[in-house]
Design an enzyme around this catalytic site. Structure first.
Site, PDB file in Angstrom:
ATOM      1  N   GLY A  38      47.300  40.973  39.290  1.00  0.00           N
ATOM      2  CA  GLY A  38      46.044  40.270  39.504  1.00  0.00           C
ATOM      3  C   GLY A  38      44.864  41.213  39.354  1.00  0.00           C
ATOM      4  O   GLY A  38      45.019  42.441  39.308  1.00  0.00           O
ATOM      5  N   ASP A  39      43.656  40.644  39.297  1.00  0.00           N
ATOM      6  CA  ASP A  39      42.480  41.473  39.021  1.00  0.00           C
ATOM      7  C   ASP A  39      42.272  42.557  40.073  1.00  0.00           C
ATOM      8  O   ASP A  39      42.000  43.722  39.741  1.00  0.00           O
ATOM      9  CB  ASP A  39      41.226  40.599  38.878  1.00  0.00           C
ATOM     10  N   ASN A  40      42.421  42.213  41.339  1.00  0.00           N
ATOM     11  CA  ASN A  40      42.180  43.213  42.387  1.00  0.00           C
ATOM     12  C   ASN A  40      43.317  44.222  42.489  1.00  0.00           C
ATOM     13  O   ASN A  40      43.083  45.406  42.727  1.00  0.00           O
ATOM     14  CB  ASN A  40      41.944  42.519  43.726  1.00  0.00           C
TER      15      ASN A  40
END
Length: 287
Positions: A38-40
């Site tokens: 995921g992005d984070n």
């Protein structure tokens, strides 16, 4: 389960790019594809937060307080996000707020004044808290309330309230929202010793000092460079292609400087946070 895809570690190879796509993109060979994250989680790989206790605070349109964990540590009542990390044998938690720099941009639009000009009026030195308290729930809130119906407000307006009071209240309100995230993480048994600052808002030393003082944490600011999600994804791809240990690849960037909490003002900000924390429960009964 037979309807679900196979599971892979974020740094594991999952196949190769299709020949037609590689041709369309001008690639003579078929590059491998990593499972990714995921992005984070990818951002955490980019800034080296891949071991338990590694943390970052992202001050963008929305805000994230991210920390890596050795085990699954949920706190569903506090709306803490708890997931597998993008690196093997590691978990992570996130406290998420929906309007971080978006809160300042909203005020800038209302006052028809660019955000840098608004914050420039406060100077670079942290001072006593604003007499006004701001709730940054302009689009609802996630951690710790998980309430899409939550709404923002200013409390404590008076005839003598100035523009600077409002700007300072917005900066503090976002910092207090991050403190809510930290408290939710603590309730899940997590300790955060230090955090790395990322995101556009991290260019404001005043905002960072406010956050550091409210959280009681030193905030490390990396040297200039792109250490975000795309860089972390590239590191995951490298590990998938070479078989290298992702935790060896995912080093922390050099620190340009560290913003320490302002001990002289810590008590005053603790009192302001205590007032802030009482407002949402009281407002919720009026909806």
């Amino acid at each position: 389960r037979n309807h679900m895809p196979r599971l892979f570690e974020g740094s594991a190879p999952t196949g190769r790019l299709r020949a037609d796509v590689a041709k369309a993109w001008g690639m003579p060979k078929l590059p491998g594809v990593a499972a990714g994250g995921g992005d984070n989680a990818a951002s955490a790989v980019g800034i080296g937060a891949v071991r338990p206790g590694g943390a970052f605070v992202s001050l963008g349109t929305s805000g994230v307080l991210f920390v890596s964990n050795a085990k699954f540590s949920p706190n569903t009542e506090g709306a803490v996000h708890a997931f597998c990390h993008a690196v093997p044998d590691t978990w992570h938690q996130m406290g998420v707020i929906l309007s971080a720099t978006a809160s300042l941009e909203w005020l800038a639009s209302v006052l028809t004044t660019p955000a840098p000009e608004l914050t420039g009026g406060l100077g670079d030195k942290l001072t006593a808290p604003s007499p006004v308290t701001f709730l940054p729930y302009l689009s609802g809130e996630r951690t710790p309330h998980n309430d899409p119906g939550a709404r923002g407000m200013f409390l404590g307006l008076a005839a003598e309230t100035s523009r600077n009071d409002l700007v300072k209240a917005v900066i503090e309100g976002v910092a207090f929202a991050f403190r809510d995230c930290l408290e939710a993480l603590k309730a899940a048994g997590t300790s955060v010793p230090v955090a790395t600052a990322v995101g556009g808002g991290s260019r404001s030393k005043l905002w960072l000092e406010t956050i550091a003082t409210v959280l009681g944490l030193p905030i490390e600011v990396p040297q200039d460079g792109d250490f975000g999600g795309a860089f972390g994804a590239a590191r995951l791809g490298r590990a998938a292609a070479t078989g290298e240990d992702i935790k060896v690849i995912a080093t922390k960037p050099p620190t340009a400087f560290t913003v320490e909490p302002n001990k002289a003002l810590a008590g005053a900000y603790a009192e302001s946070y205590a007032r802030y924390a009482k407002i949402y429960p009281a407002l919720k009964t009026l909806r």
